[in-house]
Scaffold this motif. Sequence first.
Motif, PDB file in Angstrom:
ATOM      1  N   UNK A   1       0.883  -1.152   0.038  1.00 56.21           N
ATOM      2  CA  UNK A   1       0.062   0.197   0.042  1.00 56.21           C
ATOM      3  C   UNK A   1       0.937   1.370  -0.096  1.00 56.21           C
ATOM      4  N   UNK A   2       0.501   2.176  -0.885  1.00 56.84           N
ATOM      5  CA  UNK A   2       1.275   3.407  -0.994  1.00 56.84           C
ATOM      6  C   UNK A   2       0.933   4.357   0.060  1.00 56.84           C
ATOM      7  N   UNK A   3       1.912   5.239   0.575  1.00 56.08           N
ATOM      8  CA  UNK A   3       1.780   5.941   1.674  1.00 56.08           C
ATOM      9  C   UNK A   3       1.879   7.395   1.632  1.00 56.08           C
ATOM     10  N   UNK A   4       1.903   7.971   0.540  1.00 52.15           N
ATOM     11  CA  UNK A   4       2.304   9.309   0.406  1.00 52.15           C
ATOM     12  C   UNK A   4       0.906  10.287   0.087  1.00 52.15           C
ATOM     13  N   UNK A   5       0.934  11.445   0.686  1.00 53.28           N
ATOM     14  CA  UNK A   5      -0.479  11.978   0.528  1.00 53.28           C
ATOM     15  C   UNK A   5      -0.306  13.012  -0.861  1.00 53.28           C
ATOM     16  N   UNK A   6       0.448  12.791  -1.800  1.00 54.85           N
ATOM     17  CA  UNK A   6       0.621  13.538  -2.899  1.00 54.85           C
ATOM     18  C   UNK A   6      -0.165  13.104  -4.130  1.00 54.85           C
ATOM     19  N   UNK A  52      -4.635  -1.527 -11.690  1.00 55.28           N
ATOM     20  CA  UNK A  52      -4.852  -1.693 -10.375  1.00 55.28           C
ATOM     21  C   UNK A  52      -3.725  -2.465  -9.723  1.00 55.28           C
ATOM     22  N   UNK A  53      -2.912  -3.402 -10.411  1.00 57.14           N
ATOM     23  CA  UNK A  53      -1.889  -4.263  -9.945  1.00 57.14           C
ATOM     24  C   UNK A  53      -0.645  -3.431  -9.864  1.00 57.14           C
ATOM     25  N   UNK A  54      -0.692  -2.115 -10.563  1.00 60.70           N
ATOM     26  CA  UNK A  54       0.291  -1.517 -10.419  1.00 60.70           C
ATOM     27  C   UNK A  54       0.331  -0.627  -9.082  1.00 60.70           C
ATOM     28  N   UNK A  55      -0.476  -0.456  -8.388  1.00 57.54           N
ATOM     29  CA  UNK A  55      -0.727   0.082  -6.872  1.00 57.54           C
ATOM     30  C   UNK A  55       0.444  -0.616  -5.921  1.00 57.54           C
ATOM     31  N   UNK A  56       1.238  -0.078  -5.291  1.00 54.43           N
ATOM     32  CA  UNK A  56       2.058  -0.406  -4.549  1.00 54.43           C
ATOM     33  C   UNK A  56       3.448  -0.824  -5.231  1.00 54.43           C
ATOM     34  N   UNK A  57       3.586  -0.658  -6.679  1.00 55.66           N
ATOM     35  CA  UNK A  57       4.556  -0.712  -7.237  1.00 55.66           C
ATOM     36  C   UNK A  57       5.580   0.370  -7.348  1.00 55.66           C
ATOM     37  N   UNK A  92      -1.667  -7.702  -2.179  1.00 57.27           N
ATOM     38  CA  UNK A  92      -0.571  -7.455  -3.035  1.00 57.27           C
ATOM     39  C   UNK A  92      -0.037  -6.077  -2.926  1.00 57.27           C
ATOM     40  N   UNK A  93      -0.785  -4.979  -2.964  1.00 56.69           N
ATOM     41  CA  UNK A  93      -0.426  -3.591  -2.764  1.00 56.69           C
ATOM     42  C   UNK A  93       0.381  -3.354  -1.633  1.00 56.69           C
ATOM     43  N   UNK A  94      -0.154  -3.851  -0.208  1.00 54.53           N
ATOM     44  CA  UNK A  94       0.282  -3.638   0.812  1.00 54.53           C
ATOM     45  C   UNK A  94       1.602  -4.215   0.871  1.00 54.53           C
TER      46      UNK A  94
END
Length: 389
Positions: A1-6, A52-57, A92-94
């Motif tokens: 899971x991505x974590x930035x606020x940007x 949606x599988x690119x999330x977290x990459x 997978x993302x996380x």
Amino acid sequence: MTQTAGSTQGTTEQLVAKARAAAPVLAANADVTEEQGRVAPESLEALREAGLFALGTPVEFGGTDVDLVTLVRVLSELGRACPSSAWLVSISTGTKAHFSGGFPEKVLAEVYPHPDVRWCGGSTPGQAVAVPGGVEVTGRWAYASGAEDAHWAFLSVVSVGDDGVPHVGGALVPMSELTIDRTWRVAGLQGTGSHTVVADGVFVPGERLFEFPLGPDGGPDFTQGRPLEIVSQTVSVTAALAGAALGALDVVKAAIHTRKPPMTQYNSLAESASARHVFAEAEHMVTSGYDRLISLAARITEQLPGNDATAVQRSSLRMEVVSILQQFLRAADLLLDLHGSSAFVLDNPLQRFWRDLNVGARHAQLSTYLTTENYGLLVTGAGKPVQVG
């Protein structure tokens, strides 16, 4: 899971729209996903096409960087159609987002030939024995969601140094070098394929090994100094379950004017004052719970850059997740009461949403009793936390 606020609002709305567009494919194949015990090929392709599988990459390898609010909205849309599919995207993302940063760029270039690479993971430690150039890994890792369709597995391992001190870390292993024991026989979330990953003396080169840093207590810090990210992952998996609650609501709402209450003179549920009352209560529980989850994700996103929330604050956030889940669970029960016993016919999606929600709500990250125990220890000063993060 991505974590930035940007992430921009444009990116958010685009991703939510793509998730919404993929949802009919997921819903149409939800029964196949459940029967096969893994996400249907058509659903996998729809998720891939939606990006949606690119999330977290990592973004340098073509990944999409989003904040937690965006992720919650996307996963909820997916879960509204097929909770198992949403769960696979969440896990997978996380896993990718939390552990990719621990490996050198050379390894990541090997791991990410394209941004749609999927990871699974196992947290029960296996054994790593030192050999020239790396280690040989042996063990069994249960509950590896999406294992049959993953490209890589991040496996928790323990090795013992020459000094006799155990070192806790992880090994990044291509799924082609592992076997899968199809142990996932459950009442809900069947389509997640959360089977057991097995390694028997698999060689892992040193550059694909990861060692957890030591925490203040001298033990391994599984949060890697980012404890709020663990809470974020809890919110992420809850988003898939929020989708299940929304999906259950959709089913009953579609029947409210056509379904006749049994053994009455009413022509529809909507004609019954008591049925309207139950539906209104359930609808409010689901929609307000979803709003609370979005608000919670926004607050976490604001705190993530500094990652400086106290243990009490983090535990309080977990307590709110538990409270939201209780709303969803209660609402699903009411919706089943309203629909009646035919809701349990296997081709009725309502029973699948209910089962997926009830099984998912018992996930280790969402443990109600441990979350409450942890919070009680912290607010009373009676002892050390019992939860990670």
